[in-house]
Structures are given as structure tokens and as C-alpha cells.
Design an enzyme around this catalytic site. Structure first.
Site, PDB file in Angstrom:
ATOM      1  N   THR A 101       0.817  -1.214   0.000  1.00  0.00           N
ATOM      2  CA  THR A 101       0.000   0.000   0.000  1.00  0.00           C
ATOM      3  C   THR A 101       0.849   1.261   0.000  1.00  0.00           C
ATOM      4  OG1 THR A 101      -1.734  -1.138   1.210  1.00  0.00           O
ATOM      5  CG2 THR A 101      -1.777   1.241   1.296  1.00  0.00           C
ATOM      6  N   LYS A 254       1.412  -7.379  13.463  1.00  0.00           N
ATOM      7  CA  LYS A 254       0.223  -6.627  13.030  1.00  0.00           C
ATOM      8  C   LYS A 254      -0.956  -7.099  13.866  1.00  0.00           C
ATOM      9  CE  LYS A 254      -2.283  -5.057   8.967  1.00  0.00           C
ATOM     10  NZ  LYS A 254      -2.448  -5.068   7.504  1.00  0.00           N
TER      11      LYS A 254
END
Lengths: 437, 437
Positions: A101, A254
Site C-alpha cells: 500500500t 500486526k
């Protein structure tokens, strides 16, 4: 392309063109957003608008109505010429892009995001980077991080080594966030680096107003100039743009699908805070490798046939046998609690040990230390030859096992490597104090 | 037994007997603790002492020295006669014991802990329970929770149903902590209950001074008397004995290997706090099922052939094929980020859909919502027929799929069940506010 067929008629009849802020009504719901162009539309009946949230959605124009809210310009791509002069006063930082991203543009085809930018495009989009350092950009591949695999860890390690051997004072790696912590762990084991190596990414793509790409990149460059000569991971520390955390590459994970502060140090404090381009240690007593003039050492042999298996109620022993039969050279179990699995698995775990296939036990709790000495099941699992992952994250143990098996196929040697602190992955015996911070 | 052989000689020569507080020196380390008896010692050279930490350790007496610190008595087991009279003013609460630390005693053989108490023993050990309710104890089995499997969830559900159908005003289930949240999720789906059903356990066994067993049990009985007619999980809220949290059975997870406040509500607030035997809602606006006089409904059909698979860098598509070939009826993937897996898996995921085997996508982030519409990989996974687990915990999605497949083998029907909120498992679309609390 411009819109065609039904969608073109729909837009023409409403007097709308690309770049306009429009309101679309469909099935009782109103959508406000900027009308986007799209690359392809096989059935010619969808329009794409960018919502305030930053996401793009495709809307089937059947039974929809639309009206103009405010006229806009068609988005233009104007590339400023890159005019970079090297400043001898500034350090040389390399940005190595792997995709994700942080390096993405909108895929007009689907309204989704896919990776496209090169590292040079990143500089173009973030010229302020040049205030901090001479930036050398390089795209080594362009994949979404869910498609990363051990062979790419090796390629990335070699690219980083090349940059450092060619004189870089620090390296930033742009990476997708999904498996960023697997990669940061892999690089932590493969590179004994004399300069900082900082992995970073973004939870919101850079075309979105809420993008975290810019602050994460700048903060990573600041970290890459610092004294912390380790592989680390730099991302937002809070949901807003207050500051970034620099996490040790082997102690981070994460923890949220969408939040910008998704990465958290587990069983450890973060290494440092980076606020307004200033880096500050989180704990002054923190021991870390300092920048030096020593040569980089790369140990990039890795065994790709390593399995990562979750234990769960009802898991069958034949799943362990399957991996043995398939030629897997090692397995990491994500067990329950202190490091347990159903007793029914034990004969297959013994078989693995008999065939010199190391099995590492970790905990799906994530936080805390694996300790198989407390309960009888744990002791039986230990007796079966299973190796404790101690306070390593399951992901880190998985990566470390692949790396250890790249060096030796002797199960006792593997155990020794697993239980030796290589890159800060093994912490204090009592990690109770680090919980959900 | 008493000590024999080398260990007996060692103790005799130091003038030590069972129950004494002793100091043992070995290899430069000192151990203080109570000398315990032991059941068996094949090599007759170990003594067992209980440390201050509450753990028992075995010490090989070779090269060790020992001295008396304080004389003590040999531990005695004196069972007070159970003399329970039913109090018509108090509610009837059933405690169903399945095993685990909350119901454990020391295994003198190994110094480890194994489950042994019956539910009646629990009352004997915690007579204060009778101040809160008439307690009806029942041990349905005695297994460590790592050995729980779907068939035991069914047995537990039926036992709980029996208690409620026989007039219990609430049920407490004593359970090992390792897989307690899988069981609480399973019972949440299987039981539509008119009274509270509270699962509880302990992180420290009840023979340890720091045991959380007592407060968790008492708090669970308080919860079982309350108005919250749901399946919930009650455990310590903080590391000290300040209060307990009552978590919704489908939104909770074990997050630390050793801490007493290991259970955390994920993507949700806890239902209630229980402090000094008073229950208080955490959020007054929280919607929950209230106690009623309706009949209990049990839906305990469950499909045992459901797999729980972790996605990781380098995972092979043949692992999916293996589960299809082995006759698995459903799979839950623990994907990365928003709900992704390597693109290489997609053909095998399509094959699963073609063969009417539902695959649910969850996220190893644990926190946040699965959303496969944002990135191109996610869209391709969706197109392959994979079903989003939304904001369900991976464990909850795994249990729910097993339960849904107990009702239907139609993949569209399964998808409908997965996407219908049955027991609070599906929450708000935006769950960003619930993070690490």
C-alpha cells in the site's frame, strides 16, 4: 478509458463528468464522492466514485440516480522532473521498494488498490524526504505482502546488503503491511548490519487524505539515519498522526486489520519514538546494536519447507504426519496456553523428532512465555522432543526455524540456535509486564 | 510414599522431614521452599520442594546440600464433612466441572499440576460459595482443556441443559483456560438459554497462594445469579485481585500465557465488571439477553470435520487440497491483514467452493474487521467463493462453522448463518475503537 454504454448514458443524462463531486442515490442509500475514471468495465454499467472515507466503490447505475454537488477537474498526472543533487552534508539513505500500500495507486478496474509505484515514484510523491537525506530509490519487486515468501526474504536481504556494501548509511524498505513483521524478522536473522535497516509501510494508500504513508516514510528515514543498527519496523504509534514507533524487527506484529497503529511490540517495549523527525529511545536502558564501521554479515541460507500449524480443538495427528510425509524439514506449532496441544498429537510429534524434524512450540496467546514444565501435557510434549519457542512470537519462531534449518539439519544444533538470542527475539524470562501496551 | 534410596539418605543426613521449610544449595543457586512428599521417584534421587512462587520443583540431590530453615508439619488432608442445607431464599446455581487448573491438585510425581478435583471438592475448598447460592456440583469429565474437542462441547452443552431443565437459576462451568474461549463460543451457539451460563477457570492452581480460582469462582456465581442470560466467560480483569470481567462468550480470547487477566474481549467491550460480589454493566447501553422463564433451546448438532488453517509466507496450496481430499466439510483460514492469503492458494479455494466446502476467512491480526473488498487479492479470494468472517475472532468463526455445518451442508445456507448474528459474535462494522483495551 471514458465511460461507455449504459454508464456513459447515465452520466451524460445527469450532466456529470470525471472529477465532479456527485451524489448517487440507490436503493434508499446516498453516496457522496468524486467521480473517477475507470480502466475497464466489461458490462459498461458501473461508475466508480471515491468516498470521503478514501475508499473507491463501483455502483451499478441500474435503478440509480445521480446529481452534481460540485464541479471538479479530471484528475491529472503531472510528474515533476526529478532533479536531485547529492548533498555531501547529508547521509545516503536507500529506499528499497517491494510493493504494498505504501507504494500503491488506485486500480481503476476494480476500485481496489494494487501496488504500482517504484521507489523513485515514492520520492516524487514525498520530495520532503530529500531534506533529510540523499535518497537512493530502488524497486526490487512489486508484490502484495500476502504473496511474500521465503525466497523474497532472501532477495530483499541481498538487495539491502548491496545498498549497505555500496555505502548506504541506512536502508528503508517499503513493504506491504500484511506480512511485514515476517519479513522484518527474516531480515533480522539474515543481516548483521552496521547501519539501520527499517521496514515500513502504510495502512492507507497514498492517494487517500488519511494516508499514513508519508509520515511513516519520513520517520523511517529518520530512523535509518539514527544510531540503531538493527532491523526494525517503523509505523504509526497512535491512530492519529502524533508519532511513530520503531519496533524491533523480531518483537512486532500486526494486531488490527485497519488501524494505522496496527503494529505493536509484543513481550517487549518498542525501541524508539519518532516525533517531528526526532528519534528518542523509549527506555534509556534498552540495549541495542550501535552503528559501526564493521562490515555487514549476511547469512541468507533459508529452508523453505517449514510449516506453521495452528493447534485447535479437534486437530488430527495425521496433519503432523502429512507434513512429515511431504518432506517438511521443520514445523512451528501455535499451541494453546503455556504451549500445549492435544495429547493425541504426541505420537506424531515423537515421530517428527525421530526423523530429525524439529518442532517448535509457540503460543496462540501471543503474549507471555511458553513454559512446558508446568503441566503434565507440556512435560509430555517436551519429552516428545518438541522445542520451546520461549517468548518468541509464533511468526518470529517460524522465520527463525526456517533460518536455523538453512544452517544445519542437526536437530540439536537447531535447538541451540532457537534458544540463542540472535536478534533480540528472546527477551526476559518474565515478560508479564509487557501486556497490551 | 516416603523418600527412598539416595534422596532418603540425603534428607536423613540433613535431619529434614516432609513439611519443613528448607534451603537447598545446588550449583551456586539457593532454593527456599517447603519439602513435599512425592508419589513416585523411579531413580530415587529427587526431592520436591514448593517454592514461594507456588510452583513445585524437583531437585536432583547429587552435589546438593540442604539445611533446615523452619520445622513444619507433614501436610494433612482433612476433609470437613459436607453439610449443605438448601436455603429457599437463595438461587440454585449448578457448578459443572470439566477439569483444568481451577479444579487441580499437585501431581507429586512430577511437581506439575494435573486436574483431579470434582465439583464437590470445589465447594469443599470454597465454602463461601454457599453464602451466595445453593450450589449443586457435578463433575462431567476431568480433562485438561488442551484436550477438549467438539464432542466434549456437545457433552458439556447437554449437561448444562440438564441443569437448567432441572431448575438451575444459573450454571457455572469450571474449565481449563487453554481452550476456554473455544468452549464458551461453542456453548454460545448451541444454547439459547433463559438463565446465565458462565465459564470460568484459573491461571494459578488453588494450592498456590496467588491462586485466582477462588475469586473467579465466586464472581462467576454472582454472574450466574444475574440478569445476563447469555453464555459468558468470567476471569480476572487485572493482574491483582481488584475485580473480574464478564466477557461475551463469542468475543473473548486468551491473550497471555501466564497473567491472571489473560482473557480479553476483542472487538467488543466486556459485558460487566464483578467487584466485591457486585455485578455492574460496563456499558449501560449494551444489549444483552435478559433472564426469562422461556424454555432452553439446545442446538447441539456439530460437524467435527472442520479445519483451522493459518496462512503464512510460503504456505502451499496442497495443504488446502489435503483437507478437501481428507473429507473436511469446512475450513477456517486465519489470513493476513484484512483477510488475505497468497494468490497461489486461490485455485484450491475455488476447488473447495466447487465441492461445496465452505471456507471462512478471518484475520490473524485478531482485532478489526475482515474486508476483502479493499485490495485486489481480497476480491479474487471473494470471487473464489470464500466467505468473510467479518469481525469474528478466528476461534469463534471456527466454532461457528462447525456449528453451522451441523445444521446444513448447503454452502449458501452456511454463508447465511455465518453472516447472521446468533450470539453477539458479529459486532459493529467499524470496530476500530476496540483496540487492546
Amino acid at each position: 478509458m471514458v465511460y461507455k454504454g449504459l454508464s456513459a448514458e447515465f452520466l451524460d443524462s445527469s450532466g456529470l463528468s470525471i472529477g465532479d463531486l456527485i451524489k448517487v442515490e440507490k436503493n434508499g442509500t446516498s453516496y457522496f464522492g468524486i467521480l473517477l475514471d475507470r480502466a475497464e468495465d466489461p458490462d459498461e454499467k458501473h461508475i466508480v466514485i471515491k468516498l470521503n472515507s478514501g475508499y473507491n466503490i463501483g455502483i451499478d447505475v441500474n435503478n440509480a440516480t445521480a446529481e452534481l454537488v460540485e464541479s471538479g477537474d479530471k484528475p491529472k498526472i503531472e510528474l515533476a522532473p526529478l532533479n536531485i543533487e547529492k548533498d555531501a552534508e547529508k547521509p545516503d539513505i536507500s529506499i528499497v521498494s517491494t510493493g504494498g500500500t505504501v507504494a500503491s495507486v488506485i486500480d481503476y478496474k476494480t476500485g481496489a488498490v494494487h501496488p504500482a509505484f517504484t521507489a523513485e515514484d515514492l520520492i516524487r510523491a514525498n520530495p520532503e524526504l530529500l531534506e533529510h537525506a540523499n535518497i537512493n530509490g530502488k524497486a526490487i519487486f512489486n508484490i502484495l505482502s500476502e504473496d511474500m515468501k521465503p525466497e523474497y526474504w532472501v532477495k530483499t536481504a541481498r538487495s539491502v546488503a548491496d545498498e549497505i556494501n555500496n555505502g548506504a548509511d541506512g536502508v528503508v524498505i517499503a513493504h506491504g503491511t500484511d506480512t511485514m513483521h515476517y519479513t522484518s524478522a527474516a531480515l533480522s536473522f539474515m543481516l548483521k548490519t552496521p547501519v539501520p535497516v527499517v521496514v515500513t509501510g502504510a495502512q492507507r494508500s497514498s492517494d487517500r487524505p488519511s494516508s499514513d504513508a508519508y509520515m511513516n516514510l519520513i520517520s523511517s528515514v529518520v530512523a535509518a539515519k539514527s544510531d540503531i543498527a538493527e532491523v526494525s519496523l517503523c509505523m504509526h504509534a497512535e491512530e492519529d498522526d502524533s508519532f511513530c514507533y520503531l519496533h524491533r524487527g523480531t518483537k512486532v506484529r500486526k494486531m488490527h486489520t485497519t488501524r494505522r497503529d496496527t503494529f505493536r511490540s509484543i513481550n517487549s517495549l518498542p525501541l524508539a519514538k519518532i516525533q517531528k523527525s526526532k528519534l528518542k529511545l523509549v527506555d534509556k536502558a534498552m540495549v541495542y546494536n550501535k552503528r559501526s564501521t564493521e562490515s555487514l554479515i549476511i547469512e541468507d541460507e533459508i529452508e523453505e519447507k517449514v510449516a506453521f500449524i495452528k493447534s485447535y480443538p479437534g486437530i488430527q495427528a495425521e496433519l503432523i504426519d502429512y507434513h512429515i510425509d511431504k518432506g517438511y524439514k521443520g514445523m512451528v506449532l501455535e499451541g494453546t496456553g503455556l504451549g500445549h496441544c492435544p495429547e493425541e498429537l504426541i505420537p506424531s510429534l515423537e515421530r517428527a523428532a525421530d526423523e530429525s524434524i524439529p518442532v517448535i512450540m509457540t503460543s496462540q496467546c501471543l503474549y507471555g512465555l511458553v513454559n512446558m514444565n508446568v503441566y503434565s501435557t507440556g512435560r509430555r510434549i517436551l519429552s516428545a522432543g518438541v522445542i520451546s519457542g520461549l517468548d518468541m512470537l509464533p511468526e518470529t519462531a517460524f522465520v527463525k526455524l526456517a533460518w536455523a534449518l538453512g544452517q544445519t539439519d542437526n536437530i540439536k544444533e537447531v535447538e541451540k540456535i532457537i534458544h540463542t538470542n540472535v536478534a533480540g527475539e528472546l527477551g526476559e524470562k518474565s515478560s508479564e509486564k509487557f501486556f497490551l501496551n
